[in-house]
Scaffold this active site. Structure first.
Site, PDB file in Angstrom:
ATOM      1  N   ASP A 118       0.903  -1.129   0.075  1.00  0.00           N
ATOM      2  CA  ASP A 118      -0.063  -0.097   0.009  1.00  0.00           C
ATOM      3  C   ASP A 118       0.635   1.142  -0.077  1.00  0.00           C
ATOM      4  OD1 ASP A 118      -2.499  -1.195  -0.025  1.00  0.00           O
ATOM      5  OD2 ASP A 118      -2.532  -1.589   2.179  1.00  0.00           O
ATOM      6  N   ASP A 136      -7.048  -1.389  -4.712  1.00  0.00           N
ATOM      7  CA  ASP A 136      -7.808  -1.098  -3.839  1.00  0.00           C
ATOM      8  C   ASP A 136      -8.899   0.110  -4.176  1.00  0.00           C
ATOM      9  OD1 ASP A 136      -6.847  -2.639  -1.758  1.00  0.00           O
ATOM     10  OD2 ASP A 136      -5.580  -1.133  -1.016  1.00  0.00           O
TER      11      ASP A 136
END
EC number: 3.4.23.36
Length: 163
Positions: A118, A136
């Site tokens: 991330d 995401d």
């Protein structure tokens, strides 16, 4: 039963999401040390993080294979749906292809690294939204489009029964 063209032609979108997701994660992985941060805007950082859990790092203690099986299972269902349903269900097909691309992008990370990279970090003052990535974003946009499709389908059904 007559042949009905399916929605599989939308799979290019899934492939594009997977490619963009993996390229951006690789750039972050090679350019930043874990936890290293680069400020892009006063409210946006690039921060290299490793997420072993699901959304918002929930279930971080689960082994990666659980998320891999879940992602593969969802992907198989989406592929089945795209093959079986009529071509005129465009909005839902696009939504599902976004989810498919995002799910497989994160599955690739879990299978190759054991965690998801991330790096997009929004913050305001001392508050930070949980970091996320391109996969995401695709999953979230796909889910929102599915909700929109359900709303619009419900309205179409209500309008056709009132006619």
């Amino acid at each position: 039963m007559a042949f009905r063209p399916s929605n599989v032609h939308w799979l290019w979108m899934s492939a594009a999401i997977i490619l963009l997701d993996q390229v951006t994660k690789q750039l972050v992985f090679r350019s930043l040390l874990q936890y290293e941060r680069v400020e892009l805007l006063p409210i946006l950082n690039l921060t290299h993080l490793h997420n072993t859990g699901a959304a918002f790092s929930m279930f971080a203690d689960f082994p990666p294979w659980v998320f891999i099986l879940l992602g593969v299972g969802v992907s198989i269902w989406i592929l089945w749906w795209l093959r079986r349903h009529p071509r005129d269900e465009r909005l839902l097909a696009v939504a599902l292809c976004l989810v498919l691309g995002g799910a497989l992008g994160n599955v690739i990370d879990r299978a190759t690294r054991g965690y998801v990279v991330d790096f997009i970090d929004f913050h305001w003052g001392g508050w930070h939204y949980p970091a996320f990535n391109v996969a995401d974003m695709a999953i979230t946009l796909g889910a929102l489009l599915m909700v929109l499709d359900m709303f619009l389908s419900g309205r179409r059904t209500a309008n056709s029964s009132n006619a």
